[in-house]
Every structure is written in C-alpha cells, then in structure tokens.
Design a protein around this motif. Structure first.
Motif, short mmCIF file in Angstrom:
data_model
loop_
_atom_site.label_atom_id
_atom_site.label_comp_id
_atom_site.label_asym_id
_atom_site.label_seq_id
_atom_site.Cartn_x
_atom_site.Cartn_y
_atom_site.Cartn_z
N MET A 62 0.83 -1.07 0.17
CA MET A 62 0.05 0.02 0.33
C MET A 62 0.91 1.37 0.03
O MET A 62 0.44 2.18 -0.70
CB MET A 62 -0.81 -0.14 1.25
CG MET A 62 -1.74 1.25 1.42
SD MET A 62 -2.69 1.34 2.89
CE MET A 62 -3.51 2.69 3.00
N ARG A 125 -6.36 -2.03 -2.34
CA ARG A 125 -7.30 -1.89 -1.12
C ARG A 125 -8.30 -3.04 -1.25
O ARG A 125 -9.01 -3.61 -0.24
CB ARG A 125 -8.07 -0.63 -1.17
CG ARG A 125 -7.19 0.72 -0.70
CD ARG A 125 -6.60 0.43 0.65
NE ARG A 125 -5.27 -0.34 0.72
CZ ARG A 125 -5.06 -1.26 1.66
NH1 ARG A 125 -5.75 -1.25 2.87
NH2 ARG A 125 -4.08 -2.11 1.56
N TYR A 221 -14.12 -0.71 -5.78
CA TYR A 221 -14.88 -0.17 -4.47
C TYR A 221 -16.38 -0.65 -4.33
O TYR A 221 -16.73 -0.68 -3.30
CB TYR A 221 -14.98 1.41 -4.80
CG TYR A 221 -13.69 2.07 -4.01
CD1 TYR A 221 -13.48 1.93 -2.59
CD2 TYR A 221 -12.59 2.75 -4.84
CE1 TYR A 221 -12.39 2.48 -2.16
CE2 TYR A 221 -11.54 2.94 -4.24
CZ TYR A 221 -11.35 2.87 -2.84
OH TYR A 221 -10.02 3.46 -2.22
N THR A 243 -9.06 2.93 5.71
CA THR A 243 -8.11 2.47 4.94
C THR A 243 -8.16 3.06 3.63
O THR A 243 -7.35 3.07 2.82
CB THR A 243 -7.75 1.22 5.07
OG1 THR A 243 -8.85 0.32 4.57
CG2 THR A 243 -7.50 0.54 6.49
N CYS A 244 -9.32 3.23 3.24
CA CYS A 244 -9.70 3.71 1.67
C CYS A 244 -10.01 5.28 1.77
O CYS A 244 -10.00 5.71 0.59
CB CYS A 244 -11.03 2.95 1.32
SG CYS A 244 -10.90 0.99 1.37
N HIS A 247 -7.59 7.36 -0.34
CA HIS A 247 -7.53 6.96 -1.64
C HIS A 247 -8.59 7.60 -2.45
O HIS A 247 -8.42 8.17 -3.59
CB HIS A 247 -7.30 5.65 -1.78
CG HIS A 247 -7.35 5.30 -3.23
ND1 HIS A 247 -8.16 4.44 -3.82
CD2 HIS A 247 -6.29 5.25 -4.35
CE1 HIS A 247 -8.03 4.39 -5.36
NE2 HIS A 247 -6.84 4.73 -5.46
N ASN A 297 -4.56 9.30 7.12
CA ASN A 297 -4.05 8.14 7.25
C ASN A 297 -3.43 7.92 8.39
O ASN A 297 -2.56 8.42 8.88
CB ASN A 297 -3.01 7.67 5.99
CG ASN A 297 -2.81 6.19 5.91
OD1 ASN A 297 -2.00 5.79 6.74
ND2 ASN A 297 -3.24 5.68 4.85
#
Length: 327
Positions: A62, A125, A221, A243-244, A247, A297
């Motif tokens: 990542m 992801r 997604y 965590t997404c 992004h 993050n």
C-alpha cells in the motif's frame, strides 16, 4: 517567432505560451502563489517518500504504491510549474520546439502514470479488504513491483507514440499556445498539416485511459463496499473504510479536475476554465495528495510522529551531552 524554412513548408522553432493571465498586475501575485504551492508540493511529496523509506512498518505494498504516487506528483509538478513561474517574470514566455516536445512527453508520462497508479492502489485496497487471508500471496513483492513497472512502461509507451507522431506535424501558424504549458490539444490547433493520425491516437488512448482506470477503481470499490457492509460491528466497518478514505479523496480530486478539463465543450470561454482546471490537477492536486494521506491516514500520522519524536530525542541527547562535556 523564429521560423525555419524547409522546402515548401515553414515550421516554428519557438512557441509563445499565452500563460494563465495576460494582465500585468496579476503576474507577481500569481508568481508568489504558485511558488508557495510548488515549495509545499516538493516538500510534501519528497517528505512522504522519505517517511515511507525510514518507517519500517510502512514497508508494505500500500505504501510502496503511495511512494510511487508521491514521486509521480513531484515529477508532474516539476514538469509544468517551474516554466510557468518563469513565465510570470518574463515579458514573453517563450519555449523552444525541443523544450516544448520534451515537456509534452514527460507531462503525458506522469499524467497517465497517475491514473493507473490510482487504479492499482484501488486494486490493492480490494485485495486487502476482500481477500485479507490471501493478501501477502496476491500482493507479493513480485506482483506489486510488476504492477508499478507496468504502469511506467505503459505510460512511456503512450507518451512515445503521441509525442513521436506530434514530431511529424508542421507548425506554420503563429506559434502561440493558448495554455501555460505544452499540451496535446492546444498544440494540434497550431498545425498546418494533416492531424488525422494524431486525432485518432488521442481518441484511442483517451478511451483506454478514461475507461480502464475509473472502471478498475469503480469495480474495486463496489466489491469493497459490499465486503464492508457484511462486517457486523460498526468499529470494524469504520476501520475498513478508513483505510480507503484517503485514496477515495485523491481519486475524486484528480479524475474530477481532469474530467472537467477534457470533457467540456471546446469554446473560448471554456478554454480559460480549462486552464484553471489544468492548474488544479497539475499543481494543486500534487500538493494536496501528501497532505490528504498524512492527515487522513493513521499509519502515516503515527510514522510521522515517531520520526519527529526520534528527531527531538536526538536533539535533546546532543544538548545534554554537550552540557555534560562543558561541566
């Protein structure tokens, strides 16, 4: 403009970049504004790369993808911004023909690389959330390094084809590019030779580059959201979504501004709007990406705090050792 004769043809050896604004009173304020943006962009992206290199717990796919994104953002901004800054300080913002083609070449490379890096990060992801037990197998060193390499190979291929065919064009009109950097469409408007192949190549690559990354991101997604909704606890859903979130913000900023630039009708009024949106994805987005990832993050924030604490500890140790030595 300097011109060079060649048989019955005439081609410019220099172009004049129209810039963002022709108003003299705006040149210095714009220079100061974009100088500040560029400094923050360079510091933020190089800082992000350094942070990932120094923090061992960020040595996972990542963050390798994130460091690649930071490198691309740094390069994309550097290809465009310094020349734009110089234009604010000079009466005529000239760029040589080789300089223009070089800028176009690297602009295409890093613009396309950003699209596909964001798509690869979405796939990463998807694997992490939807197939967590297989993550280390699917995202092995060989796989993620191959994905990064493939992004750059395709970007270089795309740029080489488009720029190569651009070199075959004769530019015999007044060499004023109605933009602040050398982009494909403004350059083609100056051509006095047949641009059918160039238009066809732009159409083909645009279809591929407009549909493949967004479709990859969307498909990833959809699966991610479906997987998150199956998580029973609210805390688990929140942790998975967090965590997404960085992004998603980066994707919305980049593709939103790029779509506004290239999907609007071509007219004199929209040309200025196109310049403004181009500024957004060539200078502002590269500045915002490291800020988004550092603020939203948790792992990056923790790593940054550890690095700063380590730095402060080392300073205090040096000071205390110095005082001990003096006493």
């Amino acid at each position: 403009m300097k011109n060079m004769a060649a048989g019955n043809h005439c081609t410019v050896t220099e172009f004049l970049l129209a810039g963002l604004s022709e108003k003299p009173e705006l040149q210095m304020p714009l220079f100061l504004l974009f100088s500040g943006i560029y400094v923050v962009t360079v510091a933020g992206n190089l800082g992000m790369i350094t942070l990932i290199v120094l923090s061992s717990h960020l040595h996972i796919p990542m963050y390798y993808f994130l460091s690649s994104l930071s490198f691309i953002d740094f390069c994309q901004s550097t290809v465009v911004t310094p020349k734009m800054l110089l234009g604010f300080l000079t009466e005529k913002n000239l760029i040589s023909y080789p300089g223009c083609m070089t800028q176009l070449y690297f602009f295409i490379i890093f613009g396309i690389a950003e699209c596909y890096t964001l798509a690869v990060m979405a796939y990463d992801r998807y694997v992490a959330i939807c197939k967590p037990l297989l993550y280390t197998v699917i995202m092995s060193y060989k796989i993620y390094s191959s994905l990064i390499l493939a992004v750059y190979i395709f970007s270089v291929f795309n740029a080489s084809i488009n720029t190569g065919f651009m070199l075959r064009i004769w530019f015999c009109k007044l060499g004023v590019i109605n933009h602040y950097f050398c982009d494909l469409l403004p350059l083609l408007k100056l051509s006095c030779s047949d641009t059918y192949i160039n238009d066809l190549l732009i159409l083909i690559f645009s279809i591929v580059n407009i549909f493949v990354p967004p479709l990859t991101i969307t498909a990833s997604y959809i699966s991610i959201i479906a997987s998150i909704l199956r998580i029973k606890t609210k805390e688990g859903r929140s942790k998975a979504f967090s965590t997404c979130s960085s992004h998603i913000s980066a994707v919305a900023l980049y593709f939103g501004s790029a779509a506004f630039t290239y999907l609007q009708p071509s007219s004199m009024s929209s040309m200025y709007q196109g310049k403004v949106s181009s500024v957004f994805y060539t200078t502002v987005v590269p500045m915002l990406n490291p800020l988004i990832y550092s603020l939203r993050n948790k792992d990056v924030s923790v790593a940054l705090k550890k690095i700063l604490q380590r730095k402060n500890f080392m300073k205090s140790e040096i000071l205390s050792n110095g005082k001990t030595y003096e006493s």
